[in-house]
Design an enzyme around this catalytic site. Sequence first.
Site, mmCIF file in Angstrom:
data_model
loop_
_atom_site.group_PDB
_atom_site.id
_atom_site.type_symbol
_atom_site.label_atom_id
_atom_site.label_comp_id
_atom_site.label_asym_id
_atom_site.label_seq_id
_atom_site.Cartn_x
_atom_site.Cartn_y
_atom_site.Cartn_z
ATOM 1 N N SER A 67 0.826 -1.209 0.000
ATOM 2 C CA SER A 67 0.000 0.000 0.000
ATOM 3 C C SER A 67 0.862 1.262 0.000
ATOM 4 O O SER A 67 1.990 1.268 0.512
ATOM 5 C CB SER A 67 -0.917 0.017 1.229
ATOM 6 O OG SER A 67 -1.797 -1.067 1.191
HETATM 7 N N1 SAM Z 1 -1.565 -4.566 3.893
HETATM 8 C C1 SAM Z 1 -0.700 -4.768 2.757
HETATM 9 C C2 SAM Z 1 0.610 -4.064 2.869
HETATM 10 O O1 SAM Z 1 0.859 -3.390 3.869
HETATM 11 O O2 SAM Z 1 1.412 -4.235 1.953
HETATM 12 C C3 SAM Z 1 -1.352 -4.426 1.455
HETATM 13 C C4 SAM Z 1 -2.397 -5.367 1.090
HETATM 14 S S1 SAM Z 1 -2.750 -5.536 -0.619
HETATM 15 C C5 SAM Z 1 -3.325 -3.953 -1.063
HETATM 16 C C6 SAM Z 1 -4.220 -6.540 -0.437
HETATM 17 C C7 SAM Z 1 -3.927 -7.951 0.030
HETATM 18 O O3 SAM Z 1 -5.163 -8.578 0.386
HETATM 19 C C8 SAM Z 1 -3.288 -8.833 -1.026
HETATM 20 O O4 SAM Z 1 -2.088 -9.364 -0.549
HETATM 21 C C9 SAM Z 1 -4.342 -9.926 -1.271
HETATM 22 O O5 SAM Z 1 -3.771 -11.171 -1.588
HETATM 23 C C10 SAM Z 1 -5.050 -9.943 0.069
HETATM 24 N N2 SAM Z 1 -6.399 -10.533 0.079
HETATM 25 C C11 SAM Z 1 -7.371 -10.461 -0.861
HETATM 26 N N3 SAM Z 1 -8.463 -11.142 -0.452
HETATM 27 C C12 SAM Z 1 -8.177 -11.644 0.775
HETATM 28 C C13 SAM Z 1 -8.895 -12.442 1.715
HETATM 29 N N4 SAM Z 1 -10.135 -12.872 1.484
HETATM 30 N N5 SAM Z 1 -8.281 -12.778 2.869
HETATM 31 C C14 SAM Z 1 -7.017 -12.360 3.130
HETATM 32 N N6 SAM Z 1 -6.286 -11.610 2.273
HETATM 33 C C15 SAM Z 1 -6.859 -11.254 1.115
#
Ligand code: SAM
Length: 225
Positions: A67
Amino acid sequence: MFVIEDTYRQQGLRRGLLRILKEKGIDNPEVLGAIGKVPRHVFLERAFLEHAYDDKAFPIGEGQTISQPYTVARQSILLEVQKGHKVLEIGTGSGYQCCVLLTLGAKVFSIEYNQNLFRTYTNLLQRMGYNATFRCGDGSLGWPTYAPFDRILVTAGAPAVPDALIAQLAPNGIIVIPVGADRQQRMLRIRKDAHGNITSEDCGEAAFVPLLGENGWDKTSFFNR
Ligand code: SAM
């Protein structure tokens, strides 16, 4: 693959990022302090090293992103994290937001859906000495084993606020969650009062990758087009 060392140059670039965030209106001293401590360059591939402290999202593989620091700061402020809070983070991704929450003094439970990201970044966080409780699985269902949570932070865009998350929120708790289609969400802050009453506040625009899973978007609607 990852550069763990935190040089004076990286520290200087990190101070530059704090100046940029202040110019953009981030004024919470605790959150700025935490962002000033977490070495963001460590989460990025070497190719992005010189840009690690730009206020930008970057690819981390598997079609996902680390992010943007402004977004991490904004979500952390909206979450009103206090030391000792039990925080559920959904979407560990690179682990950067998780480290900011840990630095704010939270006890973090973080779930990542993608197995490769889970393996790579939970391993990295452990090597860096950040201690959270991690799980690879569907965070759209929450994590009933450790509920209730004082705070729940969703870092992917959901179609709606999952009932499971509301059920797992403690009294006086807060959920921060982007709701809406791919990279076109509204950031919602949901509060549960001491009697269990729920209120929702629209905190502006958000642009996250989609939340997948049972209470998330159907994978095919985003990946087969
Ligand atoms: N918090 C992260 C960081 O600090 O880098 C950024 C997160 S990224 C924008 C969104 C993440 O959510 C991805 O790694 C994706 O694989 C995960 N994701 C999507 N659906 C999900 C779910 N149902 N449960 C857990 N993680 C999920």
